[in-house]
Design an enzyme around this catalytic site. Sequence first.
Site, mmCIF file in Angstrom:
data_model
loop_
_atom_site.group_PDB
_atom_site.id
_atom_site.type_symbol
_atom_site.label_atom_id
_atom_site.label_comp_id
_atom_site.label_asym_id
_atom_site.label_seq_id
_atom_site.Cartn_x
_atom_site.Cartn_y
_atom_site.Cartn_z
ATOM 1 N N LYS A 283 -0.120 9.572 -12.402
ATOM 2 C CA LYS A 283 -1.307 10.666 -12.223
ATOM 3 C C LYS A 283 -2.031 10.808 -13.613
ATOM 4 C CE LYS A 283 -3.390 13.828 -10.370
ATOM 5 N NZ LYS A 283 -3.195 15.221 -9.913
ATOM 6 N N ASP B 85 -2.022 20.269 -2.328
ATOM 7 C CA ASP B 85 -2.302 20.803 -3.832
ATOM 8 C C ASP B 85 -1.971 22.484 -4.043
ATOM 9 O OD1 ASP B 85 -3.021 20.766 -6.319
ATOM 10 O OD2 ASP B 85 -5.216 21.316 -5.939
ATOM 11 N N HIS C 231 0.086 15.539 -2.024
ATOM 12 C CA HIS C 231 -0.005 16.478 -3.431
ATOM 13 C C HIS C 231 0.381 17.454 -3.517
ATOM 14 C CE1 HIS C 231 -3.098 16.652 -6.687
ATOM 15 N NE2 HIS C 231 -2.530 17.897 -6.833
ATOM 16 N N HIS D 3 -7.250 15.704 -4.014
ATOM 17 C CA HIS D 3 -8.053 16.803 -3.358
ATOM 18 C C HIS D 3 -9.577 16.875 -3.651
ATOM 19 C CE1 HIS D 3 -7.662 17.103 -7.708
ATOM 20 N NE2 HIS D 3 -6.678 17.736 -7.660
ATOM 21 N N HIS E 208 -7.121 12.816 -10.794
ATOM 22 C CA HIS E 208 -7.757 14.038 -10.799
ATOM 23 C C HIS E 208 -9.103 13.970 -11.111
ATOM 24 C CE1 HIS E 208 -8.141 18.581 -10.944
ATOM 25 N NE2 HIS E 208 -9.318 18.191 -11.759
ATOM 26 N N HIS F 87 2.488 20.517 -6.078
ATOM 27 C CA HIS F 87 3.100 21.241 -7.240
ATOM 28 C C HIS F 87 4.366 22.161 -6.884
ATOM 29 C CE1 HIS F 87 -0.533 19.952 -9.814
ATOM 30 N NE2 HIS F 87 -1.210 20.363 -8.452
#
Length: 355
Positions: free
Chosen positions: A99, A252, A13, A174, A136, A15
């Site tokens: 996602k 994350d 995970h 997460h 999420h 970004h």
Amino acid sequence: MQTLTIRQPDDWHLHLRDAATLAAVLPYTARVFARAVVMPNLRPPVTTVEQAHAYRDRIMAALPPGLAFEPLMTLYLTGATTPAQIDAAHASDYVHAVKLYPSRATTNSDAGVRSLAECRAVLARMERLDLPLLVHGELARADVDVFDRERLFLDEVLAPLQRDFPGLRIVLEHVTTRDAVQYVEEARGRVAATITAHHLLYNRNAMFLGADGAAGMRPHFYCLPVLKREGHRAALVAAATGGNARFFLGTDSAPHPRAEKESACGCAGCFTAPLALEMYAQAFEQAGALDRLEGFASNHGADFYGLPRNSGTITLRRQVPPALPPITAQGQEIAALPVHDAAWSVDAVTPVAGG
Ligand code: NCD
Ligand code: ZN
């Protein structure tokens, strides 16, 4: 123990953002992790296979020479996603998941899903083709307390979703609560969870304490789902270090300009990529479970995604890592999570070609 050698890990995970920020942050991940699941919450979001392909090309172009790294791309689920797009994702060899961002739950989620009722045909196709759904897991309703959003999501969204699509492979991203850990441990369906390094190391006090425990307000520790009480952190550590293959590493890592973190209305996300594996090693050592780090970091995720485990290795050394230089993109400093007491540093990576 002074050194620890494990199979090269993956980040399930991550970004990476785009353009100058992508170029600035990518080397930190690619230096350590062989692969990473790349989140699609760009502006505008990555919603089609064509966009994912173009984003993948930009990532590969930003990769420093000599580093082997495979971005595992994802699509951002919206009310407009079609079953045909799921077919195309499944047929591609680079899109690995879709996602779900509940609308307004987190950074760049305004294009997200308001109700899963609008996505039923798409979810059915994903279940049939065995394309994982990454979630999420927060119920982002105005009347729900920010600290309860994950717990309420489990009963109100995730359990019905699993009941309606029992074959759908789901990663609850997460996780931050004892409730989510328990859900994943007990769920009959195909559900797993990622855990970040900062949620293993810190409880919510970290957001509200200055130096030496004095009062303070620390925007750099603000991430969604937000840090929780100590009992929840302890449950996450037990899950990560317990050997259960349903739990695996997902940093994350979420870079933001420092000016936007240190602001009257700061944004959520902790940029941990530069010291991520070091932070995990610290959490596992504190739990007396360094021998379980490899399963969590390098085996469980690949197994859940049905991908081969990496064949390279990485060595950690018990040594305080060198101070990080400021990381900037287009003249703006990127806020890194301040880690004061890291005890391990990454020493050497021995990737194996094609591994
Ligand atoms: C992430 C981001 O900045 O993109 N922020 C965060 O607080 N974790 C989005 C996300 O994963 O929720
Ligand atoms: Zn994220």
